[in-house]
Design a protein around this motif. Structure first.
Motif, PDB file in Angstrom:
ATOM      1  N   GLY A 253       0.723  -1.345  -0.056  1.00  0.00           N
ATOM      2  CA  GLY A 253      -0.061   0.082   0.109  1.00  0.00           C
ATOM      3  C   GLY A 253       1.046   1.326   0.017  1.00  0.00           C
ATOM      4  N   ALA A 258       0.429   2.184  -5.993  1.00  0.00           N
ATOM      5  CA  ALA A 258      -0.512   2.462  -4.890  1.00  0.00           C
ATOM      6  C   ALA A 258      -0.990   4.097  -4.999  1.00  0.00           C
ATOM      7  CB  ALA A 258      -0.557   1.929  -3.257  1.00  0.00           C
ATOM      8  N   GLN A 271      -4.435  -0.850   0.269  1.00  0.00           N
ATOM      9  CA  GLN A 271      -3.862   0.463   0.479  1.00  0.00           C
ATOM     10  C   GLN A 271      -3.517   0.417   1.802  1.00  0.00           C
ATOM     11  OE1 GLN A 271      -6.820   3.557   0.037  1.00  0.00           O
ATOM     12  NE2 GLN A 271      -8.470   2.246   1.200  1.00  0.00           N
TER      13      GLN A 271
END
Length: 375
Positions: A253, A258, A271
């Motif tokens: 994440g 991301a 995430q």
């Protein structure tokens, strides 16, 4: 914002000390031109007249190793260069690239004539470098772990760009008296941070002014696009990757990918994971977190028309994902598009592709370059 003026050997360094600034914020004087590192966290530069000292570290902080290089102006005295820095005369005249990410910098700078060796032509569509290979101006030095030392010695490059944290098998070429220069752009956790390594490449080549201008254009467009999604309330969730030999490769994440999804007004399905690199997880883990994702990103190499039937035949369980059912798979075929050789220095183009998919009303006139919804 505070600024400190430092006088050293007649060179003025203006260093921004804004704690909220991305990257090092370091500015160095280059023949009257201000050269700034703003987003990249993997390299720092100090100018000392006839040489520059460059410290390279892992941007993701997974390693505390520092790689030290001194770029010495050709024909200049080595006096004053610390003994623990590897000296490289610049501008360099010839380079071996180990990855397409490294090569992307030379493509962007229109400096492919300096690339005398590469490891592979897989997923490589650039016409110039393929012509150079055909003409013998650029040679393939073998694959990772099986490099041909004789070819490398015959090429006699000024340096070899390497990815030190990958399984590159560099032992065969480590003792050839050719500098191995660590290129850690692939470890950057932001798109602009990765793209800014074009400045590092430019310092090797003596093309700083051109790189500064090109990066300013990349940065300007990226920030403009990023602003479009700033106030988006309904952000879709994105799954990424596929099964390989029973496991699913994902990135964390805190990764480049991301961040890219976030800037495009979407949420990455992992995430909340704190990793910045990639790793394998089992199908059940991915399904539990990504089954209801609105979109599913896939990048692979397929000979033919890749479609939902192909995806189903690959693994019937794929049909259980919401993104499959609603026909929202985002796809890039490496056989058709120069993804790895171009996108590291074109984050603004990739961002536009994703925004067009996630929020088509924001970029209705954009024509997709790399990503598009699977037909």
């Amino acid at each position: 914002m505070k600024y400190y003026i430092i006088l050293f050997l007649g060179i003025t360094l203006l260093i921004s000390c804004n704690p909220n600034k991305k990257g090092t914020g370091e500015k160095i004087e280059n023949n009257g031109n201000l050269f700034e590192v703003k987003y990249a966290k993997g390299f720092q530069v100090s100018d000392h007249g006839n040489f520059r000292l460059i410290d390279i570290t892992d941007p993701s902080k997974e390693s505390d190793i520092t790689y030290k290089y001194a770029l010495l102006k050709r024909g200049s005295s080595k006096e004053g260069i610390p003994s623990d820095y590897t000296i490289i005369e610049a501008p360099v005249k010839s380079v071996i690239c180990m990855t397409n990410l490294q090569l992307s910098n030379f493509i962007k700078l229109n400096a492919l004539d300096k690339v005398v060796g590469i490891t592979s032509t897989r997923f490589l569509s650039n016409k110039q470098i393929n012509q150079q290979i055909k003409d013998g101006k650029t040679r393939k030095i073998g694959i990772e772990g099986e490099f041909d030392s004789e070819i490398v010695m015959a090429l006699n490059p000024d340096l070899i760009l390497v990815s030190p944290f990958k399984k590159g098998g560099y032992d065969a070429i480590r003792n050839l008296d050719i500098p191995l220069v660590s290129f850690l752009g692939y470890k950057e956790t932001t798109p602009l941070g990765q793209a800014e390594w074009i400045k590092f490449t430019a310092m090797l080549l003596g093309m700083e002014k051109q790189a500064e201008k090109q990066f300013e254009e990349i940065e300007k467009r990226y920030i403009e696009l990023q602003a479009l999604t700033k106030d988006i309330a309904n952000k879709p969730t994105v799954l990424s990757g596929e099964l390989h030999s029973g496991n699913w490769y994902v990135v964390g994440g805190k990764s480049y990918l991301a961040q890219l999804f976030k800037d495009a007004g979407a949420n990455y399905f992992m995430q909340n994971d704190n990793e910045s690199g990639g790793f394998y997880v089992d199908y059940e883990t991915v399904y539990s977190q990504g089954a209801d994702a609105n979109y599913w990103r896939i990048v692979n190499s397929y000979n033919g028309e890749y479609n939902y039937d192909v995806l189903k035949q690959t693994d019937a369980r794929y049909t259980d994902f919401k993104a499959y059912k609603e026909k929202k798979v985002i796809y890039c075929n490496l056989r058709e598009k120069p993804f790895y050789e171009n996108t590291p220095v074109e984050p603004e183009v990739v961002l536009a592709d994703l925004i067009k998919i996630f929020h088509p009303n924001l970029l209705s006139d954009h024509t997709s370059v790399y990503y598009e919804l699977l037909k």
